[in-house]
Scaffold this motif. Structure first.
Motif, short mmCIF file in Angstrom:
data_model
loop_
_atom_site.label_atom_id
_atom_site.label_comp_id
_atom_site.label_asym_id
_atom_site.label_seq_id
_atom_site.Cartn_x
_atom_site.Cartn_y
_atom_site.Cartn_z
N VAL A 203 -13.28 -3.40 57.69
CA VAL A 203 -14.22 -3.99 58.65
C VAL A 203 -15.01 -5.09 57.96
N GLY A 204 -15.48 -6.06 58.73
CA GLY A 204 -16.45 -7.02 58.21
C GLY A 204 -15.93 -8.14 57.35
N GLY A 205 -14.63 -8.38 57.32
CA GLY A 205 -14.13 -9.48 56.51
C GLY A 205 -14.16 -9.16 55.02
N VAL A 206 -14.02 -10.18 54.20
CA VAL A 206 -14.01 -10.03 52.75
C VAL A 206 -14.87 -11.11 52.12
N VAL A 207 -15.28 -10.85 50.88
CA VAL A 207 -15.96 -11.86 50.06
C VAL A 207 -15.17 -11.99 48.76
N MET A 208 -15.38 -13.10 48.04
CA MET A 208 -14.61 -13.37 46.83
C MET A 208 -15.56 -13.66 45.67
N ASP A 209 -15.21 -13.11 44.48
CA ASP A 209 -16.00 -13.42 43.29
C ASP A 209 -15.39 -14.61 42.56
N THR A 210 -15.97 -14.99 41.43
CA THR A 210 -15.54 -16.18 40.71
C THR A 210 -14.17 -16.00 40.06
N GLN A 211 -13.69 -14.76 39.92
CA GLN A 211 -12.37 -14.51 39.36
C GLN A 211 -11.27 -14.41 40.43
N GLY A 212 -11.65 -14.58 41.69
CA GLY A 212 -10.68 -14.53 42.77
C GLY A 212 -10.44 -13.14 43.33
N ASN A 213 -11.23 -12.14 42.90
CA ASN A 213 -11.13 -10.80 43.48
C ASN A 213 -11.76 -10.79 44.86
N LEU A 214 -11.15 -10.09 45.79
CA LEU A 214 -11.70 -9.93 47.14
C LEU A 214 -12.32 -8.54 47.26
N TYR A 215 -13.44 -8.46 47.98
CA TYR A 215 -14.14 -7.20 48.20
C TYR A 215 -14.39 -7.02 49.68
N GLY A 216 -14.29 -5.76 50.14
CA GLY A 216 -14.56 -5.48 51.54
C GLY A 216 -14.93 -4.03 51.76
N GLU A 217 -15.30 -3.74 53.00
CA GLU A 217 -15.67 -2.38 53.40
C GLU A 217 -14.56 -1.80 54.27
N ALA A 218 -14.38 -0.48 54.17
CA ALA A 218 -13.41 0.22 55.00
C ALA A 218 -14.06 1.46 55.59
#
Length: 195
Positions: free
Chosen positions: A79-94
């Motif tokens: 849910v809620g899309g994703v965000v990205m850090d400076t290393q290109g990792n994506l983070y999100g909620e489930a």
């Protein structure tokens, strides 16, 4: 996925239309726009998968970066899309997955929810499992990330005193540090501050 080609003309184009198969049912919430023009986002679950993380290139080509499956203690139904850090990792909620159950939230879908990390090489990791009670549960609304890599988000429920959702609480705002330390920033009370 819709893109505005000109703010003045208000002309919309659809660079990609989801067919509802292995790439997920539909794009949900907000996409995250990368500086190169790629759109990153998540889809809801359908009969084939329990949601996906995808990228649509500026030319309209969609690539599924991860298809969620229902596996014990692993994130699913993002849910809620994703965000990205400076290393290109994506983070999100489930809303599904994680190590804890919250039957007081939903008897049919009792998982407390989780936060996941998707590395550029495709490795998916559950980096935080909500525990319910005072820790909160039912993540929603997506994440924000700051320059230090701290993640900020909200849950629908928490164990703070309040009149919302019976014993499940009224919701919370939290911070998750890169080392995995979670800090509760605010518990809504269901009064003048909302829920």
């Amino acid at each position: 996925v819709l893109a505005v080609t000109s703010a003045e003309a208000r002309e919309f184009r659809s660079p990609y239309q989801f067919p509802g198969g292995a790439d997920g049912n539909a794009s949900v919430d907000r996409p995250w726009i990368y500086s190169a023009g790629n759109l990153y986002g998540v889809t809801t679950s359908n009969n084939d998968v329990l949601g996906t993380v995808f990228v649509v290139s500026a030319g309209g080509t969609e690539t599924v970066l991860h298809a969620f499956q229902y596996l014990a203690q692993q994130a699913s139904i993002p849910v809620g899309g994703v965000v990205m850090d400076t290393q290109g990792n994506l983070y999100g909620e489930a809303v599904n997955g994680g190590a804890y159950l919250c039957p007081e939230i939903d008897i049919l879908n009792p998982d407390c929810g989780s936060i996941y990390k998707l590395a550029p090489d495709g490795t998916m990791t559950t980096i935080y499992s909500f525990q319910g009670g005072e820790d909160g549960g039912g993540p929603s609304g997506g994440l924000l990330i700051d320059n230090a890599g701290n993640l900020y988000g909200t849950t629908k429920y928490d164990g703070a005193p309040g009149a919302c959702a019976g014993s499940a609480g009224c919701g919370s705002v939290f911070k998750l540090a890169p080392d995995g330390t979670k800090t509760m920033l605010y518990n809504f009370t269901g009064g003048s501050d909302g829920a």
